[in-house]
Design a protein around this motif. Structure first.
Motif, PDB file in Angstrom:
ATOM      1  N   SER A 206      -9.555   2.915   2.686  1.00 41.73           N
ATOM      2  CA  SER A 206      -9.475   1.478   2.442  1.00 41.73           C
ATOM      3  C   SER A 206      -9.972   1.099   1.060  1.00 41.73           C
ATOM      4  O   SER A 206      -9.650   0.025   0.545  1.00 41.73           O
ATOM      5  CB  SER A 206     -10.285   0.720   3.503  1.00 41.73           C
ATOM      6  N   PRO A 209      -7.124   4.881  -2.675  1.00 39.45           N
ATOM      7  CA  PRO A 209      -5.829   5.321  -2.147  1.00 39.45           C
ATOM      8  C   PRO A 209      -5.623   6.819  -2.280  1.00 39.45           C
ATOM      9  O   PRO A 209      -6.239   7.469  -3.122  1.00 39.45           O
ATOM     10  CB  PRO A 209      -4.823   4.562  -3.027  1.00 39.45           C
ATOM     11  N   THR A 213      -0.731   6.662   0.399  1.00 39.27           N
ATOM     12  CA  THR A 213      -0.860   5.228   0.139  1.00 39.27           C
ATOM     13  C   THR A 213       0.157   4.758  -0.890  1.00 39.27           C
ATOM     14  O   THR A 213       0.814   3.727  -0.711  1.00 39.27           O
ATOM     15  CB  THR A 213      -2.277   4.899  -0.377  1.00 39.27           C
ATOM     16  N   CYS A 214       0.275   5.516  -1.971  1.00 39.37           N
ATOM     17  CA  CYS A 214       1.145   5.097  -3.085  1.00 39.37           C
ATOM     18  C   CYS A 214       2.572   5.628  -2.976  1.00 39.37           C
ATOM     19  O   CYS A 214       3.509   4.956  -3.419  1.00 39.37           O
ATOM     20  CB  CYS A 214       0.540   5.552  -4.408  1.00 39.37           C
ATOM     21  N   PRO A 217       4.263   4.527   1.299  1.00 38.55           N
ATOM     22  CA  PRO A 217       3.679   3.288   1.825  1.00 38.55           C
ATOM     23  C   PRO A 217       4.232   2.932   3.202  1.00 38.55           C
ATOM     24  O   PRO A 217       5.423   3.053   3.461  1.00 38.55           O
ATOM     25  CB  PRO A 217       4.080   2.244   0.771  1.00 38.55           C
ATOM     26  N   ARG A 218       3.284   2.529   4.076  1.00 39.58           N
ATOM     27  CA  ARG A 218       3.634   2.131   5.444  1.00 39.58           C
ATOM     28  C   ARG A 218       4.423   3.211   6.186  1.00 39.58           C
ATOM     29  O   ARG A 218       5.309   2.921   6.997  1.00 39.58           O
ATOM     30  CB  ARG A 218       4.389   0.796   5.437  1.00 39.58           C
ATOM     31  N   LYS A 250       4.251  -3.433  -6.979  1.00 36.92           N
ATOM     32  CA  LYS A 250       3.942  -4.084  -5.695  1.00 36.92           C
ATOM     33  C   LYS A 250       2.861  -3.302  -4.952  1.00 36.92           C
ATOM     34  O   LYS A 250       1.960  -3.889  -4.332  1.00 36.92           O
ATOM     35  CB  LYS A 250       5.215  -4.169  -4.855  1.00 36.92           C
ATOM     36  N   ILE A 251       2.942  -1.966  -5.025  1.00 41.65           N
ATOM     37  CA  ILE A 251       1.927  -1.130  -4.377  1.00 41.65           C
ATOM     38  C   ILE A 251       0.584  -1.281  -5.089  1.00 41.65           C
ATOM     39  O   ILE A 251      -0.463  -1.442  -4.449  1.00 41.65           O
ATOM     40  CB  ILE A 251       2.372   0.345  -4.369  1.00 41.65           C
ATOM     41  N   CYS A 252       0.615  -1.261  -6.423  1.00 39.84           N
ATOM     42  CA  CYS A 252      -0.626  -1.420  -7.203  1.00 39.84           C
ATOM     43  C   CYS A 252      -1.290  -2.758  -6.888  1.00 39.84           C
ATOM     44  O   CYS A 252      -2.520  -2.865  -6.829  1.00 39.84           O
ATOM     45  CB  CYS A 252      -0.339  -1.349  -8.702  1.00 39.84           C
ATOM     46  N   ALA A 253      -0.449  -3.810  -6.713  1.00 44.01           N
ATOM     47  CA  ALA A 253      -0.967  -5.162  -6.497  1.00 44.01           C
ATOM     48  C   ALA A 253      -1.695  -5.317  -5.167  1.00 44.01           C
ATOM     49  O   ALA A 253      -2.382  -6.315  -4.950  1.00 44.01           O
ATOM     50  CB  ALA A 253       0.175  -6.170  -6.584  1.00 44.01           C
ATOM     51  N   GLU A 254      -1.573  -4.343  -4.277  1.00 43.99           N
ATOM     52  CA  GLU A 254      -2.313  -4.416  -3.015  1.00 43.99           C
ATOM     53  C   GLU A 254      -3.812  -4.227  -3.239  1.00 43.99           C
ATOM     54  O   GLU A 254      -4.628  -4.624  -2.405  1.00 43.99           O
ATOM     55  CB  GLU A 254      -1.785  -3.370  -2.034  1.00 43.99           C
ATOM     56  N   CYS A 255      -4.177  -3.612  -4.387  1.00 44.51           N
ATOM     57  CA  CYS A 255      -5.588  -3.423  -4.713  1.00 44.51           C
ATOM     58  C   CYS A 255      -5.976  -4.060  -6.048  1.00 44.51           C
ATOM     59  O   CYS A 255      -7.133  -4.419  -6.256  1.00 44.51           O
ATOM     60  CB  CYS A 255      -5.930  -1.931  -4.777  1.00 44.51           C
TER      61      CYS A 255
END
Length: 420
Positions: A206, A209, A213-214, A217-218, A250-255
């Motif tokens: 959490s 990553p 994670t990168c 994703p999902r 978009k993935i980077c923006a999650e953190c």
């Protein structure tokens, strides 16, 4: 009604012994012969869903013993449609094309290898596979040193366990490490020793990553999302790269803040461009020596390249054996140090980007220039070429695309003007 049917299925499943879900004799025999596999299956989601051995392996035991009943993605796909679709859209599905090659001309080849590229009884290849380095290896090295990783194209158990369905296994970055490590693509080591990896190992997923994670994703099985270059570090055309860049942002923006991710990735782009320019300079030196007949040995004086014959090869099919010393230096620069530089930059690892990558590239270029000077001096090459030699070299550069038509015309005019 649907819920009622599901409940009946569950009740029926729990009221029967697990051996009832396997073909007669499978469990009884394999509890003695391969007990660990049976234990893993019994604890798996497959067993709980009533999926027995024959559903995946078939019932032809002789075929299994001959190694002709492999459980490939073709077997898994009917039940795992979305995962299979994602996988087939990713670079993992291209692993055969990237890593193998037709062995029909090799005296040491194993006939069973044909099934990797050909359908049974069909001479037409189902995939286009070619790899010069693969073809140079012994059958044993091909199997463990090449096929073990590149079989990910068709073998789901390259990442998943063969009989266990625990997601804990494939969510562990170590499952990626067996292939994504080493001198040519040490992504696992880069991640492990980066801030991302350190946070992951000390504070959990959490906070830090991991690979999944990168790049998955999902739970996606398309590991290529967000990549803007091919596996050799050549940038994708802008039309293809931009949508992928947006996926990664978009993935980077999650953190991170969107501007932070954008800045980090653009810095990686700049490092890639600078490194590629250095690599191209070294490649031009090697080709100039080839044009002058100064490679030692020349392609015509050594074992033929498995795909190109007696020709110089500096693209993705270049070899690390049966070449000249300067080509060996270029191989290291391109396949190891260039890869470490750019992949280190995108994985935010300063040591891999600089000391293992950039610094090595610059020292490689020094060595390549020194070796080129030595070869010219040893062969007694004159410091200046005749006009005829210059024109020949220009023509060779034009033929292989180093010079455009306009550049070729201009350079040729300069030579002709000088000798009037």
């Amino acid at each position: 009604m649907k819920l009622f049917a599901t409940l009946l299925t569950i009740i029926a499943a729990t009221s029967l012994p697990l051996s009832a879900f396997a073909a007669p004799g499978c469990i009884e025999c394999h509890e003695k012969e391969t007990p660990a596999a049976v234990v893993q299956w019994k604890e798996s989601a497959h067993a709980k869903a009533g999926i027995g051995c024959e559903k995946c392996h078939g019932t032809d035991h002789d075929k299994m013993l001959r190694g002709e009943a492999k459980v490939t993605i073709k077997v898994c796909a009917p039940c795992h449609k979305k995962a299979a679709e994602d996988h087939l859209a990713s670079r993992h599905s291209l692993a055969l094309q990237a890593g193998w090659g037709c062995t029909r001309k090799l005296p040491s080849r194993k006939p069973g290898e044909c099934r990797f590229c050909h359908r049974e009884g069909d001479e037409t290849a189902k995939i286009k596979a070619q790899c010069a380095r693969f073809l140079k290896q012994s059958p044993e090295m091909q199997e463990i040193g090449c096929n073990y990783c590149h079989s990910v194209a068709t073998a789901c158990d390259s990442c998943h366990s063969k009989h266990s369905t625990s997601l804990k296994i494939v969510r562990d970055p170590n499952s990626c490490a067996k292939c994504h490590m080493g001198p040519d693509h040490p992504q696992w080591e880069m991640w492990q020793t980066s801030l991302h990896g350190t946070l992951n190992q000390s504070a959990g997923r959490s906070v830090g990553p991991d690979c999944q994670t990168c790049h998955m994703p999902r739970g996606s099985h398309n590991v290529s999302g967000g990549l803007t270059m091919n596996s050799g570090g050549v940038p994708s055309p802008a039309k293809e790269a931009e949508p992928e860049r947006q996926k990664m942002l978009k993935i980077c923006a999650e953190c991170h803040a969107p501007t932070f991710g954008k800045k980090e990735l653009e810095r990686g782009d700049a490092v890639r461009a600078q490194s590629l320019a250095m690599l191209k300079e070294a490649e031009r030196i090697v080709w100039e020596l080839n044009d002058l007949g100064l490679l030692d040995p020349m392609p015509a004086q050594r074992p033929e390249h498995p795909l190109s014959g007696a020709k110089l090869v500096t693209d993705a099919q270049m070899l690390y054996e049966d070449t000249s010393h300067i080509e060996r230096l270029f191989f290291k620069m391109k396949k190891y140090d260039y890869a470490r530089t750019i992949k280190g930059a995108y994985h935010q690892n300063p040591a891999y980007t600089h000391w293992y990558g950039n610094a090595e590239m610059k020292m490689d270029l020094i060595d390549i220039k020194a070796e080129a000077a030595r070869l010219k001096e040893r062969k007694g090459t004159a410091p200046t070429l005749t006009a005829e030699e210059e024109l020949t070299l220009l023509k060779k550069k034009f033929d292989r695309g180093v010079l455009s038509a306009e550049q070729y015309s201009a350079e040729k005019a300069k030579v002709l003007e000088r000798v009037k």
